[in-house]
Design a protein around this motif. Sequence first.
Motif, PDB file in Angstrom:
ATOM      1  N   ARG A 262       0.830  -1.212   0.000  1.00  0.00           N
ATOM      2  CA  ARG A 262       0.000   0.000   0.000  1.00  0.00           C
ATOM      3  C   ARG A 262       0.860   1.256   0.000  1.00  0.00           C
ATOM      4  O   ARG A 262       1.956   1.271   0.573  1.00  0.00           O
ATOM      5  CB  ARG A 262      -0.933   0.007   1.218  1.00  0.00           C
ATOM      6  CG  ARG A 262      -2.027  -1.050   1.153  1.00  0.00           C
ATOM      7  CD  ARG A 262      -3.222  -0.640   1.985  1.00  0.00           C
ATOM      8  NE  ARG A 262      -4.298  -1.631   1.946  1.00  0.00           N
ATOM      9  CZ  ARG A 262      -5.219  -1.709   1.008  1.00  0.00           C
ATOM     10  NH1 ARG A 262      -5.189  -0.877  -0.010  1.00  0.00           N
ATOM     11  NH2 ARG A 262      -6.172  -2.624   1.081  1.00  0.00           N
ATOM     12  N   GLU A 292      -6.420   1.302  -5.050  1.00  0.00           N
ATOM     13  CA  GLU A 292      -5.527   1.951  -4.090  1.00  0.00           C
ATOM     14  C   GLU A 292      -5.589   3.470  -4.242  1.00  0.00           C
ATOM     15  O   GLU A 292      -5.563   4.199  -3.242  1.00  0.00           O
ATOM     16  CB  GLU A 292      -4.090   1.450  -4.279  1.00  0.00           C
ATOM     17  CG  GLU A 292      -3.063   2.062  -3.350  1.00  0.00           C
ATOM     18  CD  GLU A 292      -3.263   1.727  -1.868  1.00  0.00           C
ATOM     19  OE1 GLU A 292      -2.441   2.201  -1.046  1.00  0.00           O
ATOM     20  OE2 GLU A 292      -4.224   1.014  -1.512  1.00  0.00           O
ATOM     21  N   MET A 384      -1.157  -4.651  -0.653  1.00  0.00           N
ATOM     22  CA  MET A 384      -2.293  -4.069  -1.358  1.00  0.00           C
ATOM     23  C   MET A 384      -3.339  -5.159  -1.607  1.00  0.00           C
ATOM     24  O   MET A 384      -3.003  -6.328  -1.732  1.00  0.00           O
ATOM     25  CB  MET A 384      -1.798  -3.475  -2.679  1.00  0.00           C
ATOM     26  CG  MET A 384      -2.588  -2.295  -3.176  1.00  0.00           C
ATOM     27  SD  MET A 384      -1.893  -1.639  -4.722  1.00  0.00           S
ATOM     28  CE  MET A 384      -0.341  -0.961  -4.151  1.00  0.00           C
TER      29      MET A 384
END
Length: 608
Positions: A262, A292, A384
């Motif tokens: 992330r 994201e 992620m």
Amino acid sequence: MGSKQNPPGNRTRRTLSIFVVIALCCFFYLLGAWQKSGLGKADKIAFEVPKQTECNVFSTNLNFETHHNDVEIIERSEPKAKEFKPCDPQYRDYTPCQEQDRAMKFPRENMVYRERHCPPEEEKLHCLIPAPKGYITPFPWPKSRDYAHYANVPYKHLAVEKAVQNWVEFQGNVFKFPGGGTMFPHGADAYIEELASVIPIADGSVRTALDTGCGVASWGAYLLKRNVLAMSFAPKDNHEAQVQFALERGVPAVIGVLGSIRLPYPSRAFDMSQCSRCLIPWAANDGMYLKEVDRVLRPGGYWILSGPPINWKTYYKTWKRSKEDVQAEQRKIEELAESLCWEKKYEKGDIAIWKKKANTKSCKRESVNICRTKDADDIWYKKMDTCITPPSANEVPVGQVKFPARLYAVPPRIANGLVAGVTTESYQEDNKLWKKQVNSYKRINKLIGTTRYRNVMDMNAGLGGFAAALESRKSWVMNVVPSIAKNTLGVVYERGLIGIYHDWCEGFSTYPRTYDLIHASGVFSLYRNECEAEDILLEMDRILRPEGTVILRDEVDVLNKVKKIAGGMRWDTKMMDHEDGPLVPEKILVVVKQYWVENSGNSTSSDD
């Protein structure tokens, strides 16, 4: 036996003594009342004595001007500190967690090899990173936006590879940045003007922006004159030193990539995000990268895509791709945007713009995979995911509170009780405290708040009070919230400031010599049991420019230890009392990094 009696003369003398004492007491009482009334001169004298002898707590003889040579050592630690030697000149641009040799050991899938991979303890450097020979203080802002000294970033590769696109030109001993980019060869200004026909950039609605794959950050550079702060990132790859160029220009940027981890930013942080031919595969991995971006984009925020696959009918042959391929890619992006509750607002030529709806209840979408995490801001080194980050209750959409009003307005996270231990009242008190402390810094160093310190970092930003008190177009602040500290970075962004998560036991995602001023309040107390103070100090030295300044604020016993280590780092130091006086155990340590550069071999030089 008869009793002993006092003679009459003794009684007379005792009576007289009592009378004299009473008379003197009355006299001094009347004299004091007369002086207090303001009729006497003694009160004036009493006022002037302390005025003349007032102690200047912040007096210092450190020299904050740039001179490109050694300055006089103010104090030497006793006993003599461990001396840190210069690193070999090959490390002049060393980035601990993004080094190429280590990166190539990791998979290329999803750009994992371009992510952060920090050295183990036994491989850490314990030396001082040298500046290249001939290093010169960067041009002051705003000239630095357009020019950089070749000696500071001696790499011509981009000037050759991107010559047609007007990224950067080499002229004599300087680089010139015409303001161009791959998708705006005629200049970032004209490109931003087109965006502003759709996005409310001019009125303070949009303040924070994200540039994914920024090149030399010309988009961010030209947004600054519109009072928009862009966080730009790009990987350390074959586009040699692009982030280094950005920071040399005085533009916020970090080394980074959309890979498998992330992004180091809180949810709902940015008012606007763009990809200008960033070549990120938005449609791949079930839309993981676009999701994201959605996580870090505020309700009512904007996403700009310029470059493939937009305008594919014109460019598919140039891109050496089939019509079917690029058409399918754009269709997939459109479907993903709809599932994210984004509405397309504009598509013309090479540019497409979507707006994230402020109210997801108005969206017509099929069932989607919603993230189940309890804390959407707990992202440091987290993988992620392909789920969609759900909206938070009582979110404030873009434009509802405009900048600069949002700088001191109560941030929604605090107003809604989402930051443990922080109330509206404590937030306002924190602002008052930092205004006071920044004013004291300016008394120590009158150059703070001028273009002398363009790139500023706060290593332990808290609620962003330091950056808010320093807010000016002459400088910008990278607000770092340590991964082990209270998670307040969302508050920083709600104020219209920018920042990043980081662990100070590791190297920061930047090149050497990229910050003019570093502020560290409570950092060494925070990391007392986490890692060595020496490692943190060496990292601070790496990212600090020659003749740059550090202001440390911490407990006196902590700063004494820090000061001893700093004595062997070619730093000039001065310990100072707290604003409230010498009895306060918290102290201030002010540092100026000496000017020195690499020399032939392993020796160094302090000559100009």
